[in-house]
Design a protein around this motif. Sequence first.
Motif, PDB file in Angstrom:
ATOM      1  N   PHE A  12      -2.982   5.431 -13.558  1.00 60.75           N
ATOM      2  CA  PHE A  12      -3.589   6.401 -12.447  1.00 60.75           C
ATOM      3  C   PHE A  12      -3.847   7.690 -13.420  1.00 60.75           C
ATOM      4  O   PHE A  12      -2.900   8.034 -14.058  1.00 60.75           O
ATOM      5  CB  PHE A  12      -2.484   6.444 -11.630  1.00 60.75           C
ATOM      6  N   ASP A  17      -9.201   9.263 -10.709  1.00 55.11           N
ATOM      7  CA  ASP A  17      -9.035   8.494  -9.406  1.00 55.11           C
ATOM      8  C   ASP A  17      -8.873   9.151  -8.124  1.00 55.11           C
ATOM      9  O   ASP A  17      -8.006   9.192  -7.260  1.00 55.11           O
ATOM     10  CB  ASP A  17      -7.856   7.626  -9.851  1.00 55.11           C
ATOM     11  N   ILE A  20      -8.032   8.108  -4.553  1.00 55.67           N
ATOM     12  CA  ILE A  20      -6.919   7.532  -4.411  1.00 55.67           C
ATOM     13  C   ILE A  20      -6.109   9.048  -3.787  1.00 55.67           C
ATOM     14  O   ILE A  20      -5.586   9.828  -4.573  1.00 55.67           O
ATOM     15  CB  ILE A  20      -6.186   6.924  -5.492  1.00 55.67           C
ATOM     16  N   MET A  24      -2.595   7.733   0.317  1.00 49.14           N
ATOM     17  CA  MET A  24      -2.449   6.576  -0.381  1.00 49.14           C
ATOM     18  C   MET A  24      -1.386   6.611  -1.499  1.00 49.14           C
ATOM     19  O   MET A  24      -1.650   6.079  -2.514  1.00 49.14           O
ATOM     20  CB  MET A  24      -3.955   6.236  -1.096  1.00 49.14           C
ATOM     21  N   ILE A  27      -0.189   3.837  -3.990  1.00 49.68           N
ATOM     22  CA  ILE A  27      -0.996   3.332  -5.130  1.00 49.68           C
ATOM     23  C   ILE A  27      -1.452   4.368  -6.188  1.00 49.68           C
ATOM     24  O   ILE A  27      -2.108   4.220  -6.950  1.00 49.68           O
ATOM     25  CB  ILE A  27      -2.395   2.455  -4.646  1.00 49.68           C
ATOM     26  N   ARG A  28      -0.775   5.586  -6.125  1.00 44.14           N
ATOM     27  CA  ARG A  28      -0.974   6.621  -7.009  1.00 44.14           C
ATOM     28  C   ARG A  28      -0.052   6.349  -8.012  1.00 44.14           C
ATOM     29  O   ARG A  28       0.802   7.260  -8.464  1.00 44.14           O
ATOM     30  CB  ARG A  28      -0.778   8.138  -6.286  1.00 44.14           C
ATOM     31  N   VAL A 234      -4.925  -2.168  -4.214  1.00 43.46           N
ATOM     32  CA  VAL A 234      -5.581  -1.469  -3.008  1.00 43.46           C
ATOM     33  C   VAL A 234      -4.877  -1.988  -1.649  1.00 43.46           C
ATOM     34  O   VAL A 234      -4.726  -1.430  -0.868  1.00 43.46           O
ATOM     35  CB  VAL A 234      -7.033  -1.414  -2.934  1.00 43.46           C
TER      36      VAL A 234
END
Length: 276
Positions: A12, A17, A20, A24, A27-28, A234
Amino acid sequence: MRLDAHQHFWQFDPQRDAWITEEMSVIRRDFMPADLQPLLETRGIDGCVAVQADQSLTETDFLLGLAQQHDCIKAVVGWVDLRSDNLSTDLQRYVANPYFKGVRHILQAETAGYMTEDQFVQGVKKLKDHNLTYDILITESQLDEATQLIQLLPEMPLVIDHIAKPNIQQASFAEWAKQMEKISRFDHVAVKLSGMVTEAGWQSWDRDDFAPYLDFCMEHFGAKRLMYGSDWPVCLLAADYGQVHDLLADYIASLSVFEQDQIMGKTAADFYSIKV
């Protein structure tokens, strides 16, 4: 061979990104093969197709490097600039790699007309010259233009990611189905049964929300043109890996063993030329 035909890896980077967002947060962070492997094993999945998430040659190199290090990665769908004057050179850089099976561009972020521009279409055509495939990532609002693209690419191996991202949360169906029925007439186009939970209410979806879409895909595309994909990580915005897998596995449980095998691996193996 049982395959997950669509998932991602990344280390990440908040700038690269930026898609994101803060909402979110789950998923970070980094997601790597060591995180995915036990999830695949738990559900009896033999391997996966790693799909690009960033539009750079660095991303393609990253995924191919992971594939060479981890047996669970059976194929890579990378990124190259399909409109670049250097496309032939870039493709030559990758085609000798046995894991490099296809290309994707994030068309859902492009303006109307992008995917039917001649330079882009000619770029996709070059992929076929190297026995490569193309993943079409769009939303339902782009289906008409995607149909035009498909018509310009006869016999080119194409797959629609995430069933073209209909707005499942709003039960959007009629127009999506109308456009997808047209696409189903092209035998060289497959569909990934993936990405559905994140098009539904992230915290409020129900299995019944997906039934009309799955029923339609089975009726119009058939098992030989459908493939399971988790869209991990995701999918974690709305469901864990097991929930996503089981959602589809339970839906297809009443199908023949042949049909189940197609959806859960053989379609993807054939499409991406993965040796079983």
